[in-house]
Scaffold this motif. Structure first.
Motif, PDB file in Angstrom:
ATOM      1  N   LEU A 195     -79.596  15.102  13.111  1.00 11.72           N
ATOM      2  CA  LEU A 195     -79.435  15.538  11.725  1.00 11.72           C
ATOM      3  C   LEU A 195     -79.379  14.363  10.750  1.00 11.72           C
ATOM      4  O   LEU A 195     -79.371  14.570   9.533  1.00 11.72           O
ATOM      5  CB  LEU A 195     -78.145  16.362  11.577  1.00 11.72           C
ATOM      6  N   ILE A 196     -79.343  13.128  11.264  1.00  6.49           N
ATOM      7  CA  ILE A 196     -79.103  11.958  10.427  1.00  6.49           C
ATOM      8  C   ILE A 196     -80.336  11.057  10.423  1.00  6.49           C
ATOM      9  O   ILE A 196     -80.761  10.585  11.489  1.00  6.49           O
ATOM     10  CB  ILE A 196     -77.881  11.174  10.937  1.00  6.49           C
ATOM     11  N   PRO A 197     -80.923  10.799   9.256  1.00  6.05           N
ATOM     12  CA  PRO A 197     -82.125   9.943   9.190  1.00  6.05           C
ATOM     13  C   PRO A 197     -81.884   8.552   9.765  1.00  6.05           C
ATOM     14  O   PRO A 197     -80.864   7.918   9.474  1.00  6.05           O
ATOM     15  CB  PRO A 197     -82.413   9.874   7.677  1.00  6.05           C
ATOM     16  N   ALA A 198     -82.796   8.091  10.594  1.00  5.96           N
ATOM     17  CA  ALA A 198     -82.813   6.720  11.146  1.00  5.96           C
ATOM     18  C   ALA A 198     -81.544   6.361  11.900  1.00  5.96           C
ATOM     19  O   ALA A 198     -81.178   5.188  11.984  1.00  5.96           O
ATOM     20  CB  ALA A 198     -83.061   5.709  10.023  1.00  5.96           C
ATOM     21  N   PHE A 199     -80.893   7.340  12.496  1.00  2.82           N
ATOM     22  CA  PHE A 199     -79.593   7.074  13.121  1.00  2.82           C
ATOM     23  C   PHE A 199     -79.682   6.006  14.219  1.00  2.82           C
ATOM     24  O   PHE A 199     -78.905   5.051  14.241  1.00  2.82           O
ATOM     25  CB  PHE A 199     -78.996   8.356  13.694  1.00  2.82           C
ATOM     26  N   HIS A 200     -80.604   6.177  15.141  1.00  2.00           N
ATOM     27  CA  HIS A 200     -80.650   5.276  16.297  1.00  2.00           C
ATOM     28  C   HIS A 200     -81.042   3.854  15.884  1.00  2.00           C
ATOM     29  O   HIS A 200     -80.490   2.877  16.395  1.00  2.00           O
ATOM     30  CB  HIS A 200     -81.606   5.832  17.347  1.00  2.00           C
ATOM     31  N   ASP A 201     -81.962   3.730  14.936  1.00  2.00           N
ATOM     32  CA  ASP A 201     -82.342   2.420  14.426  1.00  2.00           C
ATOM     33  C   ASP A 201     -81.148   1.773  13.727  1.00  2.00           C
ATOM     34  O   ASP A 201     -80.883   0.568  13.891  1.00  2.00           O
ATOM     35  CB  ASP A 201     -83.516   2.572  13.461  1.00  2.00           C
ATOM     36  N   LEU A 202     -80.426   2.578  12.968  1.00  2.00           N
ATOM     37  CA  LEU A 202     -79.257   2.100  12.240  1.00  2.00           C
ATOM     38  C   LEU A 202     -78.208   1.557  13.207  1.00  2.00           C
ATOM     39  O   LEU A 202     -77.688   0.440  13.033  1.00  2.00           O
ATOM     40  CB  LEU A 202     -78.672   3.246  11.413  1.00  2.00           C
ATOM     41  N   LYS A 203     -77.930   2.300  14.247  1.00  2.00           N
ATOM     42  CA  LYS A 203     -76.887   1.900  15.192  1.00  2.00           C
ATOM     43  C   LYS A 203     -77.283   0.629  15.942  1.00  2.00           C
ATOM     44  O   LYS A 203     -76.476  -0.297  16.100  1.00  2.00           O
ATOM     45  CB  LYS A 203     -76.617   3.044  16.167  1.00  2.00           C
ATOM     46  N   LEU A 204     -78.540   0.560  16.378  1.00  2.00           N
ATOM     47  CA  LEU A 204     -79.019  -0.600  17.135  1.00  2.00           C
ATOM     48  C   LEU A 204     -78.998  -1.862  16.286  1.00  2.00           C
ATOM     49  O   LEU A 204     -78.474  -2.912  16.695  1.00  2.00           O
ATOM     50  CB  LEU A 204     -80.426  -0.327  17.649  1.00  2.00           C
ATOM     51  N   ARG A 205     -79.540  -1.777  15.090  1.00  2.00           N
ATOM     52  CA  ARG A 205     -79.675  -2.972  14.252  1.00  2.00           C
ATOM     53  C   ARG A 205     -78.334  -3.425  13.676  1.00  2.00           C
ATOM     54  O   ARG A 205     -78.120  -4.623  13.443  1.00  2.00           O
ATOM     55  CB  ARG A 205     -80.708  -2.729  13.163  1.00  2.00           C
ATOM     56  N   CYS A 206     -77.411  -2.497  13.466  1.00  2.00           N
ATOM     57  CA  CYS A 206     -76.082  -2.893  12.988  1.00  2.00           C
ATOM     58  C   CYS A 206     -75.324  -3.655  14.069  1.00  2.00           C
ATOM     59  O   CYS A 206     -74.605  -4.614  13.772  1.00  2.00           O
ATOM     60  CB  CYS A 206     -75.283  -1.670  12.541  1.00  2.00           C
ATOM     61  N   ARG A 207     -75.519  -3.270  15.313  1.00  2.00           N
ATOM     62  CA  ARG A 207     -74.888  -4.021  16.394  1.00  2.00           C
ATOM     63  C   ARG A 207     -75.509  -5.411  16.502  1.00  2.00           C
ATOM     64  O   ARG A 207     -74.808  -6.398  16.744  1.00  2.00           O
ATOM     65  CB  ARG A 207     -75.007  -3.264  17.718  1.00  2.00           C
ATOM     66  N   GLU A 208     -76.797  -5.481  16.309  1.00  2.00           N
ATOM     67  CA  GLU A 208     -77.463  -6.790  16.320  1.00  2.00           C
ATOM     68  C   GLU A 208     -76.955  -7.663  15.173  1.00  2.00           C
ATOM     69  O   GLU A 208     -76.933  -8.897  15.287  1.00  2.00           O
ATOM     70  CB  GLU A 208     -78.977  -6.606  16.220  1.00  2.00           C
ATOM     71  N   ALA A 209     -76.534  -7.013  14.071  1.00  2.00           N
ATOM     72  CA  ALA A 209     -76.043  -7.756  12.901  1.00  2.00           C
ATOM     73  C   ALA A 209     -74.588  -8.179  13.049  1.00  2.00           C
ATOM     74  O   ALA A 209     -74.060  -8.871  12.170  1.00  2.00           O
ATOM     75  CB  ALA A 209     -76.206  -6.900  11.645  1.00  2.00           C
ATOM     76  N   GLY A 210     -73.930  -7.753  14.115  1.00  2.00           N
ATOM     77  CA  GLY A 210     -72.561  -8.188  14.341  1.00  2.00           C
ATOM     78  C   GLY A 210     -71.522  -7.105  14.449  1.00  2.00           C
ATOM     79  O   GLY A 210     -70.339  -7.394  14.673  1.00  2.00           O
ATOM     80  N   ALA A 211     -71.906  -5.838  14.292  1.00  2.00           N
ATOM     81  CA  ALA A 211     -70.938  -4.748  14.431  1.00  2.00           C
ATOM     82  C   ALA A 211     -70.492  -4.616  15.885  1.00  2.00           C
ATOM     83  O   ALA A 211     -71.259  -4.859  16.818  1.00  2.00           O
ATOM     84  CB  ALA A 211     -71.548  -3.433  13.954  1.00  2.00           C
ATOM     85  N   LEU A 212     -69.248  -4.220  16.076  1.00  2.00           N
ATOM     86  CA  LEU A 212     -68.750  -3.933  17.418  1.00  2.00           C
ATOM     87  C   LEU A 212     -69.423  -2.683  17.974  1.00  2.00           C
ATOM     88  O   LEU A 212     -69.681  -2.562  19.169  1.00  2.00           O
ATOM     89  CB  LEU A 212     -67.236  -3.714  17.384  1.00  2.00           C
ATOM     90  N   GLY A 213     -69.709  -1.753  17.101  1.00  2.00           N
ATOM     91  CA  GLY A 213     -70.303  -0.479  17.462  1.00  2.00           C
ATOM     92  C   GLY A 213     -69.836   0.572  16.487  1.00  2.00           C
ATOM     93  O   GLY A 213     -69.100   0.270  15.537  1.00  2.00           O
TER      94      GLY A 213
END
Length: 257
Positions: free
Chosen positions: A178-196
């Motif tokens: 239901l959420i646009p670009a969810f999987h890309d968002l989650k993957l790239r945010c972790r690459e940017a330094g997010a814990l998850g």
């Protein structure tokens, strides 16, 4: 009647003095259907404010119970997922509903959250409808392990363990559609330094936890780079995890008797 009115009505009914009444004015910046606790904010604020006017007559557990009635109106289920942390602050664990048993957990000092709220509405009731009615035992075991690890990570302030525990194998795979670009968002945010992170509430908001403000703001920039080309309006919020819960910023001693 809205969620705040229903929650306040539950409080006043238990207070047991029919001559006492109150008037509520709601002013907030959380949109309905955001997944970041719009209904919970109204319900929690109403009962906490009323309790201040009643000289803290009720305990925090009682306030959670009253605020849950607002959630019943909002989505059909009187849950404490959002009203408990709104009232208590920080992380909370709902161990049981019968009887209600809410446990306040430790909040690491340097834990920050970045939330992106796409300007589309996902109603909680609708998001519940698409969930599976049965869960595979292997998935439940994996999820229980992650919950236990997350609690341990919070108390130990072990950010690596928190990162490993931020995995949802039951709800996220279904609601993420239901959420646009969810999987890309989650993957790239972790690459940017997010814990998850994951879906906030029933969506469409997505949250990412980070160690430190600098990482949280880098994650915010990554979220913006992903969503800007999509043509979907959005808001991004960056905040330290508050451990104080609901508080009065301006109190007026006014009651209608």
């Amino acid at each position: 009647m809205n969620v705040a009115g229903v929650a306040l009505q539950a409080l006043l009914q238990e207070y047991g003095k029919p001559e006492v009444g109150m008037e509520i004015a709601i002013r907030k910046n959380i949109h309905p259907g955001s997944g970041i606790g719009s209904s919970a904010a109204s319900a929690a604020g109403a009962v906490a404010g009323a309790n201040m006017l009643l000289n803290d007559h009720f305990s925090s557990d009682a306030l959670i119970r009253f605020a849950m009635e607002g959630e019943r109106l909002a989505c059909g289920t009187p849950h404490a997922d959002n009203v408990a942390p709104a009232i208590l602050g920080g992380f909370t664990l709902v161990r049981s509903y019968q009887p209600l048993d809410v446990i306040a957990l430790h909040t690491p000092a340097d834990l920050w959250v970045t939330v992106i709220h796409p300007q589309i509405e996902v109603r909680t009731a609708d998001a519940r409808e698409i969930l599976k009615q049965q869960v595979m035992l292997k998935d439940a075991i994996r999820q229980w392990g992650n919950v236990g690890a997350l609690v341990a990570g919070l108390y130990r302030e072990d950010y690596d363990l928190i990162a490993r525990a931020l995995e949802d194998v039951i709800v996220e795979p279904i609601r993420s559609i239901l959420i646009p670009a969810f999987h890309d968002l989650k993957l790239r945010c972790r690459e940017a330094g997010a814990l998850g992170g994951g879906i906030s509430g029933s969506g469409p908001s997505v949250f990412m936890l980070s160690k430190g403000e600098a990482n949280a703001r880098t994650v915010a920039a990554m979220m913006e780079s992903i969503y800007a080309p999509l043509g979907v309006d959005y808001h991004i919020h960056v905040s330290r995890i508050s451990s104080t819960g609901v508080k009065a910023i301006k109190a007026h001693q006014h009651a209608v008797l």
